[in-house]
Design a protein around this motif. Sequence first.
Motif, mmCIF file in Angstrom:
data_model
loop_
_atom_site.group_PDB
_atom_site.id
_atom_site.type_symbol
_atom_site.label_atom_id
_atom_site.label_comp_id
_atom_site.label_asym_id
_atom_site.label_seq_id
_atom_site.Cartn_x
_atom_site.Cartn_y
_atom_site.Cartn_z
ATOM 1 N N ARG A 364 39.038 38.440 41.010
ATOM 2 C CA ARG A 364 38.329 39.559 40.365
ATOM 3 C C ARG A 364 37.000 39.525 40.728
ATOM 4 O O ARG A 364 36.204 40.293 40.654
ATOM 5 N N ALA A 365 36.387 38.302 40.884
ATOM 6 C CA ALA A 365 35.022 38.163 41.568
ATOM 7 C C ALA A 365 34.795 38.689 42.975
ATOM 8 O O ALA A 365 33.861 38.906 43.444
ATOM 9 N N VAL A 366 35.843 38.681 43.713
ATOM 10 C CA VAL A 366 35.685 39.231 45.008
ATOM 11 C C VAL A 366 35.542 40.697 45.224
ATOM 12 O O VAL A 366 36.367 41.329 44.523
ATOM 13 N N ASP A 367 34.576 41.086 45.496
ATOM 14 C CA ASP A 367 34.214 42.510 45.697
ATOM 15 C C ASP A 367 34.803 42.910 47.017
ATOM 16 O O ASP A 367 34.147 42.712 48.097
ATOM 17 N N ARG A 368 35.967 43.370 47.054
ATOM 18 C CA ARG A 368 36.835 43.936 48.202
ATOM 19 C C ARG A 368 36.188 45.059 49.043
ATOM 20 O O ARG A 368 36.207 44.804 50.378
ATOM 21 N N ARG A 369 35.442 46.033 48.353
ATOM 22 C CA ARG A 369 34.843 46.943 49.207
ATOM 23 C C ARG A 369 33.802 46.423 49.723
ATOM 24 O O ARG A 369 33.549 46.819 51.015
#
Length: 601
Positions: A364-369
């Motif tokens: 959830r910490a990974v900002d995929r955009r």
Amino acid sequence: MRVRQLTTAAAALLLAAGLGGCSEDPAPARTPAPAPVRADPPVSTGDVRPAERAAVADGGTLRWAVDGVPATLNVHQDAATADSALIAHALYPSLFRPDEHGRLVPDPDYLAGAESTPPGQQPQVVTYRLNPHAVWSDGTPLSAADFAAQRAALSGLDPAYRGGHPAGYDTIDSVAQGADPHQVRVTFRRPYAEWRSLFGPLYPAAETATPGAFNRALTGVGHPSAGPYILSRYDAEGGRVTVARNPLWWGDLPKADRIDFLATPAERRLDALDQDRLDIAPLTAAVDRAEPAPAAAGTPLPSVPPAAAPPAAAPEAAATALRRADSLPGVTVHRAAAASLTQLTVNAAHAPLTDPALRRALARAVDRRRIADAALTPLGLPAAPLGSHLFAGDQDGYRDNSEAAGPADAARMLDEAGWKRPPGGGTRTKDGKPLALTLLVPAGSATAKRTADALTAVLADSGIAVKPVAAPAETFVRDHLAAGDYDLALFSWPAGPSPASEQRPAYAKPRPDPDGALDPGTNYGRSGTEEIDRLFDRAAAELDPAARLDLLQEADVRIWQLGHSVPLYQRPDLVGVRTGIDGAGAFGYGWPHFQDIGRRR
């Protein structure tokens, strides 16, 4: 795609040039299978200049860059490469072709129709109605004998056959001729939903009927084939494979007289296009792994060895190579999202990542955009993040299931997992140990570097310290992924039209080997559950398309909840095509429709 090829594809890493694309071929008259339901309309994939046959001239030779002359054209042998598959599609039948959204549709050149018994009726029987005009290049019609021999070779029942054992062949109970020589009936011992992926390519019985025939490398001229082209030259030393029009071809006449597949290293392809020595050239690796320009005469050389060159060298060189590609006179660079999912894999066997709560918080910490923007925007592609482990964003059935990993508040999830951030920020700690992780990335890849830099910054925002560690392609899988020598790893995984069977090995629960050690197989994340395995198995056996898709979505939800990995984006695909050539480009999901490719009048 066969299971054994998945490891090879992973080894190709983030930006290996691969075969992909879309096809707009009309399907023959038949009762279509219901299309899977999806939450949002798929985005079209592929960037190919359409070929209008009336506008394409007859004759001439196309020059197509490949990495090398393949060691075999049998795609089920260990030595097969992406180039093996590319050339095989010009020579051998594939009964179904993927369309622009990854759905397998019948190829009317080979199939007049294909039907499976309805869901719930046992046993499952698939009846193929072959195009009665379809013949091998020696004049022999395609028949049940070819199907039966290939099933025997790939089923795994006879260990004398070496090579891969694609999913599905082991579920076949028998193959027999139907009502006439052009009908083939395949009976399954257990239902197999992804039966359309079987027998593609289909090889003649002469090449598969015995272990000796199957095991020898399929090279050189003189072998029966049944495509729009036949082999006319196979010169490994000279770096050239030539295919010429098949005089017995029953379909639309191929536009080009010949296609020369020319072994051209990635670093030489821009020069070859510039010097008019190539017409079609995959450029992903040429751009992504471009070397910095040599120093001018009299310029002092750096005092550090190449392996320790400044980190910015790869992105700067890649940007220069891309500008050059876009400015080549008489060449268009086609861009598309490849049928390959770039993901961040989390090693659940390495402390502290053995804790699923931490793995979910990290996901959830990974900002995929933000990651997709860093990786793809410099290449001129949309920054489209992925939310599924099993489907690409342009694939029918795609749904973003990322919320299953937990609430969007990653900081709260990290706190609840016991990882506290010191006042004023900085790296989180638990029991006096910092939350510091290594990130394995492919060496020399500009896109990998951009992705790793963005990941490092994004995770630092949440108090997770990440140190990128580069590994060369030749050791990336063997010495790191397979050995479990990493915390986080960045690489790509193929996305095909049969996710229940193709994706299962990546998420199958690791099992003990004969010595009692845990064998992850190709599940490099080393986390899995019996439930996920059952969901994949049920999906593979579910003949109702909507029910099958529901099972796959449930499997994806469970993978998110497990914190196995984080899908990031589809691997980019760049292809240079000479102006005036129709039917070629970045093919996305499928493969070229070779008989339509040629020069405009």
